[in-house]
Design an enzyme around this catalytic site. Structure first.
Site, PDB file in Angstrom:
ATOM      1  CG  HIS A  51     -10.223   7.028  -1.704  1.00  0.00           C
ATOM      2  ND1 HIS A  51     -11.062   5.930  -1.773  1.00  0.00           N
ATOM      3  CD2 HIS A  51      -8.975   6.551  -1.943  1.00  0.00           C
ATOM      4  CE1 HIS A  51     -10.348   4.843  -2.046  1.00  0.00           C
ATOM      5  NE2 HIS A  51      -9.072   5.200  -2.162  1.00  0.00           N
ATOM      6  NE  ARG A  55       0.830   5.300  -4.069  1.00  0.00           N
ATOM      7  CZ  ARG A  55      -0.281   4.576  -4.083  1.00  0.00           C
ATOM      8  NH1 ARG A  55      -0.769   4.081  -2.956  1.00  0.00           N
ATOM      9  NH2 ARG A  55      -0.903   4.333  -5.203  1.00  0.00           N
ATOM     10  CG  HIS A 172     -10.963  -1.849  -1.825  1.00  0.00           C
ATOM     11  ND1 HIS A 172     -10.140  -1.131  -2.663  1.00  0.00           N
ATOM     12  CD2 HIS A 172     -11.129  -3.050  -2.415  1.00  0.00           C
ATOM     13  CE1 HIS A 172      -9.834  -1.884  -3.719  1.00  0.00           C
ATOM     14  NE2 HIS A 172     -10.415  -3.055  -3.586  1.00  0.00           N
ATOM     15  CG  HIS A 225     -12.921   2.808  -4.980  1.00  0.00           C
ATOM     16  ND1 HIS A 225     -13.384   1.578  -4.591  1.00  0.00           N
ATOM     17  CD2 HIS A 225     -11.644   2.891  -4.510  1.00  0.00           C
ATOM     18  CE1 HIS A 225     -12.441   0.953  -3.923  1.00  0.00           C
ATOM     19  NE2 HIS A 225     -11.383   1.731  -3.850  1.00  0.00           N
ATOM     20  CG  ASN A 271      -8.919  -3.002  -7.544  1.00  0.00           C
ATOM     21  OD1 ASN A 271      -9.951  -3.428  -8.045  1.00  0.00           O
ATOM     22  ND2 ASN A 271      -8.410  -3.512  -6.433  1.00  0.00           N
ATOM     23  CG  ASP A 298      -8.726   5.302  -5.570  1.00  0.00           C
ATOM     24  OD1 ASP A 298      -7.750   5.301  -4.797  1.00  0.00           O
ATOM     25  OD2 ASP A 298      -9.160   4.268  -6.108  1.00  0.00           O
ATOM     26  N   GLY A 317      -4.261   2.004 -10.523  1.00  0.00           N
ATOM     27  CA  GLY A 317      -4.416   3.340  -9.953  1.00  0.00           C
ATOM     28  C   GLY A 317      -4.013   4.440 -10.901  1.00  0.00           C
TER      29      GLY A 317
HETATM   30  O1  DOR Z   1      -6.522   1.540  -8.182  1.00  0.00           O
HETATM   31  C1  DOR Z   1      -6.290   1.530  -6.985  1.00  0.00           C
HETATM   32  N1  DOR Z   1      -5.125   1.968  -6.478  1.00  0.00           N
HETATM   33  N2  DOR Z   1      -7.218   1.028  -6.151  1.00  0.00           N
HETATM   34  C2  DOR Z   1      -6.973   0.837  -4.840  1.00  0.00           C
HETATM   35  O2  DOR Z   1      -7.850   0.374  -4.151  1.00  0.00           O
HETATM   36  C3  DOR Z   1      -5.648   1.134  -4.275  1.00  0.00           C
HETATM   37  C4  DOR Z   1      -4.949   2.141  -5.074  1.00  0.00           C
HETATM   38  C5  DOR Z   1      -3.485   2.261  -4.769  1.00  0.00           C
HETATM   39  O3  DOR Z   1      -3.116   2.313  -3.588  1.00  0.00           O
HETATM   40  O4  DOR Z   1      -2.691   2.364  -5.702  1.00  0.00           O
HETATM   41 ZN    ZN Z   2      -9.770   1.139  -3.079  1.00  0.00          ZN
END
Ligand code: DOR
Ligand code: ZN
Length: 420
Positions: A51, A55, A172, A225, A271, A298, A317
């Site tokens: 995970h 970007r 998710h 997560h 998240n 993540d 994130g």
């Molecule tokens: O904290 C998070 N960031 N949770 C996610 O599910 C997506 C991720 C992101 O893409 O920044």
């Molecule tokens: Zn997620």
């Protein structure tokens, strides 16, 4: 191709030995090898992250496949699975092939694209799962991560579709109606701070639904997560019944709690959100037991303007690739077999990734990392190779330093520095 001998290395915490790398594989000897003094260092199979957010395409200001790959190598990884929430979304064979090709060009870790479950992550219609699976990228894992596949009928269809090629839906788990406007974990701290809460049941309800759907269809579900003690109990029961479900926990959910939100520093916004100390305790126990199968980072790089703003406007994130192993070491201690299992062997097995997560026996591809467990490091965001700086560990002292990483016998990291 050059060869190496790792002199006096401890393989997975065992007695000191010499490990030979020749022609990209672990060998029983290597004449004219470059000698690396590995006394006191531990060799692990290269870490595998199920995970990672890279970007690219779309937010190359926050991370690229290349910068994320370098961060991964520096963290001891030899393979990462790139999440689909890029721009454009990785919901077609074209985009997953682009990410896969960029990974090959960077050549620092194996980059395996994850495909979106639904078109544009919009949760309305299934993406071209078959075309992504048969593309050059050979996608096996699909996820709308960032969003939940909330529609149960669509989730069922997705599970049915991937069953034909033993694919996986990585969910998710967040019931969107229960988390509208949510800013942090719903509990005593959110009440005190007056922030809208993200209740544990929003995660647990989706996991409960999805293990039943996976059981009904006979298909494979992976839960991204996992963050609550209640989710652990749902997973424990499902596994006891033989449901084909696997689950991951992030390093930050193993270490940090919702009390950090009291700082209002958006670096702690994530998240699913940071939970309570008793959730953290349950997640650690579940990881040790195997109810939670793997640690996944993540890794979620964000540009300064998306993170250094008011809490409510900040994106969720945190970056994680370069600190994952030190955080896990601080949580589990030097339990090398367990660490290798949860961070390399099992993630490779879940994904069907051959050549990674091996036992480092003679003949195995030389995908491995060398760790100095006695080193201590103060995390300095300015030193991260990731293009983004949103680490929650700035100024924190963590154990362990990744000294070297090898991808098929080629060093990607030496002396703790990226080779290219
Ligand atoms: O904290 C998070 N960031 N949770 C996610 O599910 C997506 C991720 C992101 O893409 O920044
Ligand atoms: Zn997620």
């Amino acid at each position: 191709m050059s060869s190496f001998v790792l002199r006096g290395v401890s393989v997975l915490g065992g007695a000191p030995t010499d490990l030979f790398i020749r022609d990209g594989v672990i060998s029983s000897e290597a004449p004219d090898a470059e000698i690396i003094d590995a006394a006191g260092l531990v060799a692990l199979p290269g870490l595998v992250d199920l995970h990672t957010h890279l970007r690219e395409p779309g937010r190359e200001d926050a991370e690229t496949v290349e910068t994320g790959s370098r961060a991964a190598a520096l963290g001891g990884y030899t393979a990462v699975f790139a999440m689909a929430n890029t721009s454009p979304v990785a919901d077609t064979a074209g985009v997953v092939e682009q990410v896969w090709r960029l990974g090959r060009e960077a050549g620092l870790v194996d980059v395996q694209p994850i495909g979106a479950v639904t078109v544009g992550l919009a949760g309305k219609q299934l993406a071209e799962l078959g075309a992504m699976a048969t593309s050059a990228a050979g996608v096996r894992i699909f996820s709308d991560d960032g969003f939940c596949v909330a529609d149960p009928r669509l989730m069922r269809r997705a599970l049915e579709y991937v069953k034909a090629f033993d694919g996986i839906i990585a969910q998710h788990a967040e019931e969107p109606r229960l988390t509208e406007g949510a800013q942090m974990h719903e509990g005593e701290v959110s009440t005190r701070l007056g922030l809208t809460g993200w209740p544990a049941v929003a995660e647990e309800a989706i996991i409960a639904r999805d293990v039943l759907l996976a059981e009904h269809v006979g298909s494979r579900l992976h839960v991204c997560h996992v963050s609550t003690a209640g989710s652990v109990e749902v997973l424990r029961q499902a596994k006891a019944r033989g449901v084909r479900v696997t689950a991951e926990v992030t390093p930050h959910h193993l270490l940090l709690t919702d009390e950090l939100a009291a700082s209002y520093d958006p670096v702690f916004k994530v998240n699913p959100p940071l939970r309570t100390a008793s959730d953290v305790h349950a997640l650690r126990e579940a990881l040790i037991e195997g109810v939670i199968d793997v640690v996944a980072t993540d890794h979620a790089p964000h540009a300064v303007e998306d993170k250094e703003c008011e809490w409510a406007y900040a994106r969720p994130g945190m970056v994680g690739l370069e600190t994952a192993l030190p955080v896990v070491l601080s949580v589990l201690g030097e339990r090398w077999e367990l660490i290798a299992d949860r961070m390399s062997r099992t993630p490779a097995k879940i994904a069907g990734l051959t050549g990674h997560g091996t036992d480092l026996a003679v003949g195995s591809p030389a995908n491995l990392t060398l760790v100095d467990p006695s080193a201590r490091r103060v995390v300095d965001p300015a030193e991260l190779a990731s293009r983004s700086r949103n680490t929650p560990y700035a100024g924190t002292t963590l154990p362990g330093r990744i000294v070297a990483t090898f991808l098929r016998g080629v060093p990607t990291v030496l002396d703790g520095k990226a080779v290219k």
